[in-house]
Design a protein around this motif. Structure first.
Motif, PDB file in Angstrom:
ATOM      1  N   LEU A 256     135.664  70.761  -8.770  1.00  0.00           N
ATOM      2  CA  LEU A 256     136.891  71.728  -7.851  1.00  0.00           C
ATOM      3  C   LEU A 256     137.273  71.807  -7.012  1.00  0.00           C
ATOM      4  CD1 LEU A 256     134.545  74.544 -10.321  1.00  0.00           C
ATOM      5  CD2 LEU A 256     137.244  73.894 -10.796  1.00  0.00           C
ATOM      6  N   GLU A 257     137.542  72.286  -6.300  1.00  0.00           N
ATOM      7  CA  GLU A 257     138.494  72.599  -5.524  1.00  0.00           C
ATOM      8  C   GLU A 257     136.955  72.976  -4.126  1.00  0.00           C
ATOM      9  OE1 GLU A 257     139.017  77.193  -4.142  1.00  0.00           O
ATOM     10  OE2 GLU A 257     141.117  76.125  -5.472  1.00  0.00           O
ATOM     11  N   ASN A 258     136.801  72.682  -2.749  1.00  0.00           N
ATOM     12  CA  ASN A 258     135.650  73.429  -1.435  1.00  0.00           C
ATOM     13  C   ASN A 258     133.973  73.342  -2.372  1.00  0.00           C
ATOM     14  OD1 ASN A 258     136.737  73.882   0.779  1.00  0.00           O
ATOM     15  ND2 ASN A 258     137.848  76.346  -0.621  1.00  0.00           N
ATOM     16  N   CYS A 276     138.964  73.060   4.433  1.00  0.00           N
ATOM     17  CA  CYS A 276     137.856  73.205   3.804  1.00  0.00           C
ATOM     18  C   CYS A 276     138.149  74.883   4.348  1.00  0.00           C
ATOM     19  CB  CYS A 276     136.946  72.964   3.658  1.00  0.00           C
ATOM     20  SG  CYS A 276     136.046  73.578   5.168  1.00  0.00           S
ATOM     21  N   ASP A 277     137.956  75.142   3.567  1.00  0.00           N
ATOM     22  CA  ASP A 277     138.230  77.148   3.481  1.00  0.00           C
ATOM     23  C   ASP A 277     136.763  77.176   3.485  1.00  0.00           C
ATOM     24  OD1 ASP A 277     140.965  77.973   3.228  1.00  0.00           O
ATOM     25  OD2 ASP A 277     139.921  76.380   1.565  1.00  0.00           O
ATOM     26  N   HIS A 290     137.480  79.461  -0.723  1.00  0.00           N
ATOM     27  CA  HIS A 290     138.885  80.510  -0.165  1.00  0.00           C
ATOM     28  C   HIS A 290     139.120  81.481  -0.561  1.00  0.00           C
ATOM     29  CE1 HIS A 290     142.901  80.707  -1.463  1.00  0.00           C
ATOM     30  NE2 HIS A 290     143.538  79.781   0.053  1.00  0.00           N
ATOM     31  N   ASP A 291     138.778  82.187  -1.690  1.00  0.00           N
ATOM     32  CA  ASP A 291     138.907  83.653  -2.199  1.00  0.00           C
ATOM     33  C   ASP A 291     138.028  83.928  -1.744  1.00  0.00           C
ATOM     34  OD1 ASP A 291     141.319  82.298  -3.397  1.00  0.00           O
ATOM     35  OD2 ASP A 291     140.306  82.289  -5.502  1.00  0.00           O
ATOM     36  N   GLU A 292     138.367  85.700  -1.966  1.00  0.00           N
ATOM     37  CA  GLU A 292     137.512  86.757  -1.142  1.00  0.00           C
ATOM     38  C   GLU A 292     136.048  86.661  -2.016  1.00  0.00           C
ATOM     39  OE1 GLU A 292     139.090  90.663  -1.467  1.00  0.00           O
ATOM     40  OE2 GLU A 292     139.977  90.620   1.115  1.00  0.00           O
ATOM     41  N   ILE A 350     138.348  72.495   8.876  1.00  0.00           N
ATOM     42  CA  ILE A 350     138.235  73.860   8.457  1.00  0.00           C
ATOM     43  C   ILE A 350     138.848  75.458   9.448  1.00  0.00           C
ATOM     44  CG2 ILE A 350     135.891  75.531   9.115  1.00  0.00           C
ATOM     45  CD1 ILE A 350     134.322  72.984   9.819  1.00  0.00           C
ATOM     46  N   GLU A 351     139.166  75.386   7.521  1.00  0.00           N
ATOM     47  CA  GLU A 351     139.813  76.858   8.090  1.00  0.00           C
ATOM     48  C   GLU A 351     139.089  78.335   7.973  1.00  0.00           C
ATOM     49  OE1 GLU A 351     143.523  79.771   6.146  1.00  0.00           O
ATOM     50  OE2 GLU A 351     143.371  77.179   5.412  1.00  0.00           O
TER      51      GLU A 351
END
Length: 564
Positions: A256-258, A276-277, A290-292, A350-351
Motif C-alpha cells: 500500500l502507499e506510504n 511521502c506525505d 496522505h488523506d485527512e 517529504i510533502e
C-alpha cells in the motif's frame, strides 16, 4: 513575496472540524487588508478593534489554562493537606509536571492541545496585525496618509498575546512530562514491538498464500530489471510516488502507499528517491498519511479510528489501526531509519500539507534529535509558501545550533578533525514550493505556466532571508514542446525543479521522464512506476529525434521571421 493570506486560510480550514466549538479569535486579515486605500480612519478602527479582541481572547484563554491546572490538581484524589503544604507557592513548570503526574493521559493530552492551539493562534494574530501595518504603510505617503508603524506597533508588541513565545516553555514542559510519563523510549519501543508483531502477521499470511508471494516476487523482479536498464544519472532524478505501491490501493502485487514496505521495496529494488506525505498526530508524532483520515486504506473503513482525522488521533490509537495489507501507518522516524539501514542513496522527498506549521516544527525537532537522519531527506515541499519559508529559516537555525554544539566546547588549543563522517558538513534538505499548471481548483494552489514562469521568483524570495531552493511544478504537455523545453531549461539553471503529475491524466513513462531530465534539466520527476513505464531504447531514440526536429524547425522559423 510570501503568501500570508493563503497560509492563514490554510490554518482556518485545517481547524474547521478540530476539537470543541470554542474557537479562538482570529484576526480577519483579508477583511482589514481590503480597507487599505479606502479610509485611514476605517483601517485604524478595524485594526485597533482586532488588537483589542485578540488581547482579550488571549487573556481569557491563558487564565483558563492555569485555572484548569490548579483546579484539577488540587481537587484530585492525590490532594491532601500534606500535599497542599508540600506544593505551596509552586512554580509554573513544576505545576505542569505535577498535572501530568496526577491526571490521566487523556486529560493531559487535552491540556497539551489547548496550549499549542493558543500559541499558534497568538503567533498568527501577531503576524497578521504586523503585516497589515506594513502593507498599509507601503503606499501611505503616495495616498497622502500618515504612516502607522510608529504609532501602532508599540501597541501590538505590548499586547498580552505578543508574549506568545513564553508559551513555548509551557509546551516544552508539557511535552517533556508526557514523554517521561510514557517512558523516554516509548516511541522507539512501540515502533519496534509493533513492527515485529506486524512482520509476524505478514509472514504468516504469506506462508498461507503462495500466490500473493509469487506475485510480489514477480513485481520486485520486474522493478529490479527495469531499474537496471536506466542510466545512473537519470535514475537519481526518478522519485517513486508514495513508494513502490499500487495506485489503485490493491495489495496483491505491491504494498500500500506510504507503507514501510512500499519504501523498502523501492529502495531495495534500486530506486534512490521516494516521495511521502506526513501528518502530525495529536501527541506530536510524525506519521505517514496522505488523506485527512485512514478510511481509504484501513481494513475496517467504518471503524472510529479509521474515520477520525489523523491530527485528532494519538500514535497509540493509530497503532491499533490495521491497513488492508495487515500493516499499520508507519512513523516518519521508522521510514528514515529504514533508508539509513538500506544505505546507498536511499532518501525521502517529504510533502507537508498546507497550513501545517506544527508538522514543520516537529520535523525540525526530529532532525534535531536525530541529526544522523538529516541526510536521508532529499527535499521537503508544500503548496504553502509561508510555511516553507518558515521551515527554511528553522532548518538553517538548527544547522547553526548543531554546528555550535559539535565544535563550541573545543579548547583554543584543540583542532577539530574532519576525517570522520560525523565531522562532514551538514547537508540540509532542499525546500521546495509546489505549484499547479491550470487554473486553481483550491484556494491554496499557486498557478504557473511554464511559458511564463516569472511569478516563481517572487514566491521563492523572502526579504533579506534565504530564498527557497526551487519549485515542484505540475506537468504540462507544452513542457515537451520546444518553447516549454526552453522555459524549463532556463528555470532549472536557477533553481531545483521537480515535476509531478496526476494519476491517469498525465503521462507516466520513461520517454517523458527522460526528456524532462535530459532535455529540460529538471532534478526530480515523480512516477508511480506503472508496468508500462519502460519501453524500448530505440523508441526513445526516435522520440528524441522528433523533438530535436521540432526544435530545429522552430528556430529556422524564428530566424526567418527576424530577418525577413
Amino acid at each position: 513575496m510570501v503568501k500570508f493570506g493563503r497560509h492563514l486560510q490554510f490554518y482556518l480550514e485545517s481547524d474547521e472540524t478540530h476539537g470543541p466549538r470554542d474557537d479562538p479569535y482570529i484576526v480577519p486579515y483579508t477583511d482589514i487588508k481590503e480597507c487599505i486605500g479606502k479610509s485611514q480612519h476605517h483601517f485604524t478602527r478595524e485594526w485597533t478593534g482586532s488588537l483589542k479582541q485578540a488581547s482579550e481572547d488571549y487573556s481569557k484563554r491563558i487564565k483558563t489554562f492555569w485555572k484548569r491546572i490548579f483546579d484539577d490538581v488540587f481537587s484530585s484524589s492525590a490532594c491532601s493537606q500534606s500535599f497542599e503544604e508540600e506544593h505551596r507557592g509552586i512554580h509554573g513548570d513544576k505545576a505542569i509536571e505535577l498535572y501530568v503526574e496526577v491526571m490521566d493521559e487523556a486529560r493531559s493530552r487535552e491540556l497539551f492541545s489547548f496550549i499549542k492551539k493558543l500559541h499558534s493562534t497568538a503567533a498568527m494574530n501577531c503576524e497578521a496585525l504586523r503585516k497589515l501595518v506594513k502593507k498599509f504603510d507601503k503606499g501611505a505617503v503616495a495616498r497622502g496618509e500618515e504612516m502607522l508603524t510608529a504609532s501602532f506597533l508599540h501597541e501590538l508588541y505590548s499586547a498580552s498575546f505578543s508574549n506568545y513565545p513564553c508559551l513555548e516553555g509551557y509546551i516544552d514542559a508539557l511535552r517533556d512530562s508526557l514523554i517521561t510519563s510514557e517512558g523516554e523510549d516509548a516511541e522507539d519501543e512501540d515502533s519496534d514491538n509493533e513492527s515485529y508483531s506486524i512482520q509476524q502477521k505478514i509472514s504468516s499470511s504469506y506462508r498461507n498464500d503462495s500466490t500473493a508471494v509469487k506475485r510480489r516476487a514477480e513485481e520486485l523482479t520486474w522493478l529490479k530489471t527495469m531499474i537496471a536498464s536506466i542510466p545512473p544519472m537519470e535514475l537519481s532524478a526518478l522519485v517513486a510516488h508514495r513508494g513502490f505501491h499500487c495506485p489503485r490501493d490493491g495489495t496483491n502485487r505491491r504494498p500500500l502507499e506510504n507503507s514501510l514496505s512500499a519504501f523498502e521495496m523501492a529502495w531495495c529494488g534500486g530506486i534512490k528517491l521516494c516521495e511521502c506525505d506526513v501528518a502530525l498526530t495529536k501527541d506530536e508524532k510524525l506519521v505517514l498519511a496522505h488523506d485527512e483520515d485512514f478510511s481509504r486504506l484501513a481494513l475496517d473503513p467504518n471503524a472510529v479510528c479509521s474515520k477520525t482525522k489523523v491530527q485528532d488521533l494519538t500514535m497509540k490509537e493509530i497503532m491499533s489501526l490495521t491497513f488492508k495489507s495487515g500493516s499499520r501507518p508507519p512513523l516518519l522516524l521508522d521510514v528514515l531509519r529504514s533508508a539509513q539501514a538500506i544505505g546507498g542513496d536511499s532518501k525521502l522527498v517529504i510533502e507537508i500539507k498546507p497550513g501545517n506549521q506544527d508538522a514543520c516544527t516537529a520535523l525540525v525537532r526530529l532532525f534535531r534529535h536525530h541529526p544522523d537522519l538529516i541526510d536521508r531527506c532529499e527535499a521537503i515541499m508544500s503548496f504553502d509558501a509561508f510555511t516553507m519559508h518558515r521551515l527554511k529559516s528553522e532548518l538553517e537555525d538548527m544547522a547553526v545550533s548543531l554546528k555550535t554544539e559539535r565544535f563550541g566546547s573545543l579548547s583554543p588549543q584543540s583542532k577539530p578533525s574532519f576525517d570522520s563522517k560525523a565531522d562532514a558538513p551538514l547537508q540540509l534538505p532542499q525546500v521546495l514550493l509546489l505549484t499547479v499548471a491550470k487554473e486553481p481548483q483550491k484556494h491554496y494552489e499557486l498557478w504557473v505556466d511554464i511559458l511564463n514562469s516569472s511569478p516563481i521568483h517572487s514566491w521563492l524570495k523572502h526579504g533579506n532571508k534565504s530564498s527557497l531552493d526551487g519549485v515542484y511544478l505540475q506537468y504540462q504537455p507544452v513542457m515537451l514542446e520546444p518553447a516549454g523545453i526552453r522555459g524549463l531549461r532556463h528555470l532549472s539553471k536557477q533553481y531545483k525543479v521537480g515535476i509531478w503529475g496526476e494519476f491517469r491524466k498525465d503521462p507516466d513513462d520513461y520517454f517523458t521522464a527522460m526528456q524532462l531530465i535530459n532535455e529540460c534539466g529538471v532534478s526530480y520527476v515523480n512516477t508511480d512506476l506503472p508496468r508500462s513505464f519502460r519501453s524500448s531504447a530505440s523508441d526513445f531514440k526516435q522520440h528524441r529525434m522528433t523533438v530535436h526536429r521540432k526544435e530545429h524547425i522552430m528556430q529556422v522559423y524564428e530566424t526567418s521571421r527576424l530577418f525577413g
